[in-house]
Write an enzyme that holds these catalytic residues in place. Sequence first.
Site, PDB file in Angstrom:
ATOM      1  N   CYS A  97       0.755  -1.058   0.036  1.00  8.06           N
ATOM      2  CA  CYS A  97      -0.005   0.068  -0.005  1.00  8.06           C
ATOM      3  C   CYS A  97       1.082   1.253  -0.110  1.00  8.06           C
ATOM      4  O   CYS A  97       1.958   1.166   0.818  1.00  8.06           O
ATOM      5  CB  CYS A  97      -0.924  -0.006   1.058  1.00  8.06           C
ATOM      6  SG  CYS A  97      -1.860   1.554   1.664  1.00  8.06           S
ATOM      7  N   HIS A 110       2.864  -8.410  13.418  1.00  4.28           N
ATOM      8  CA  HIS A 110       1.836  -7.962  12.521  1.00  4.28           C
ATOM      9  C   HIS A 110       2.558  -7.563  11.062  1.00  4.28           C
ATOM     10  O   HIS A 110       3.877  -7.161  11.107  1.00  4.28           O
ATOM     11  CB  HIS A 110       1.026  -6.625  12.605  1.00  4.28           C
ATOM     12  CG  HIS A 110       0.087  -6.420  11.642  1.00  4.28           C
ATOM     13  ND1 HIS A 110       0.274  -5.508  10.580  1.00  4.28           N
ATOM     14  CD2 HIS A 110      -1.256  -6.477  11.439  1.00  4.28           C
ATOM     15  CE1 HIS A 110      -0.703  -5.452   9.712  1.00  4.28           C
ATOM     16  NE2 HIS A 110      -1.794  -6.063  10.356  1.00  4.28           N
ATOM     17  N   GLU A 123       2.639  -5.750   8.842  1.00  9.24           N
ATOM     18  CA  GLU A 123       3.129  -4.446   8.401  1.00  9.24           C
ATOM     19  C   GLU A 123       4.314  -3.818   9.343  1.00  9.24           C
ATOM     20  O   GLU A 123       5.272  -3.406   8.812  1.00  9.24           O
ATOM     21  CB  GLU A 123       1.902  -3.336   8.392  1.00  9.24           C
ATOM     22  CG  GLU A 123       2.579  -1.901   8.233  1.00  9.24           C
ATOM     23  CD  GLU A 123       1.259  -0.790   8.532  1.00  9.24           C
ATOM     24  OE1 GLU A 123       1.562   0.129   8.637  1.00  9.24           O
ATOM     25  OE2 GLU A 123       0.141  -1.426   8.168  1.00  9.24           O
ATOM     26  N   CYS A 163      -3.734   5.367   8.162  1.00 13.37           N
ATOM     27  CA  CYS A 163      -4.614   5.521   6.893  1.00 13.37           C
ATOM     28  C   CYS A 163      -5.908   6.249   7.122  1.00 13.37           C
ATOM     29  O   CYS A 163      -6.573   5.912   7.969  1.00 13.37           O
ATOM     30  CB  CYS A 163      -4.779   4.012   6.535  1.00 13.37           C
ATOM     31  SG  CYS A 163      -6.088   3.638   5.245  1.00 13.37           S
ATOM     32  N   SER A 196     -10.776  -4.566   4.965  1.00 12.89           N
ATOM     33  CA  SER A 196     -10.430  -5.453   4.241  1.00 12.89           C
ATOM     34  C   SER A 196     -11.392  -6.590   3.967  1.00 12.89           C
ATOM     35  O   SER A 196     -11.375  -7.636   3.617  1.00 12.89           O
ATOM     36  CB  SER A 196      -9.104  -6.285   4.708  1.00 12.89           C
ATOM     37  OG  SER A 196      -9.332  -6.459   6.044  1.00 12.89           O
TER      38      SER A 196
END
Length: 313
Positions: free
Chosen positions: A105, A133, A135, A202, A275
Amino acid sequence: MERVSNWPDRILLASPRGFCAGVRRAIDVLRSVQEQNPNTPIFSYHEIIHNTHIVSGFERSGVTFVNSLGEVPDNTPLVFSAHGVSPAIMDQAQQRRLSVVDTTCPLVSKTHTEAQRYISEGLTVLYIGHKGHDETVGTLGFAPDIKLIETAEEAEKVEVPDPLKVALITQTTLSFDDAEVIRDIVLKRFPATVTPKVTDICFATQNRQDGVKEMVRRGAEAVVVCGSLTSSNSTRLKEVALAHDAESFFVDEASQLNPSDFRGFSCIGLTSGASAPEDKFQEIEEFFRSRGSVIFEEVRVADESMISFAPPK
């Protein structure tokens, strides 16, 4: 279907909800790779996004999700997930000359760029995120000295070599409120801390959290969150509901809902993580419509004009 007695008559539908731009981009790119490589095994390093329905659908169509590049055969198309990977993984893939398509992303890539810049400037980088996680693992891989902070307690204890040379970045899918608590502690302890001009969290994650807050403000006594347990942003929605004194039910699909759980509530809020596919949300909406709920009200907190990012080059 049999109507349930003492059933909520008012249902609030969060908007925006469901797929964010980064998720939609990752799914579209993986499908494109499949189309461009017919009858060829496709591999993805980590789940393309954190949703059981999307992942299982790709598996049925021939995609293999792996957690090690050692599982990927030579001369095979390889897709990096939307959560990003470390430079070490990128290097391994290049050394093996794998045909890589990176769906990281752009908002995650932004934090990677920030980390690299701050480190090059000699700053100690503090990273607010969840250990393990995908990310977080990818971002921490950009420098061995990045310090992970998960809680306010850790923020109170973290030590840095030079209090005047500190930078702070954040996992994109966290709760804004929780991250803000940690951020305030860091800034109080190290006032010279450098932070990004634009929040790392985000915009879609923030919008969905704001949607939960607004539904509770408008009377939702409980919030149903559609999403997978592996999804950080979906999990945060449940936590936001609980933090604002509403009950919360976290499910992957309507079949996991129990009608008896909703007796006695007059107003329920429905949302889905960034998601979670819209069809699963609609099945949850139908769960309430078919049992007697009569008022359905959209709660819109933002207009997301950015529905997908440009595909990777």
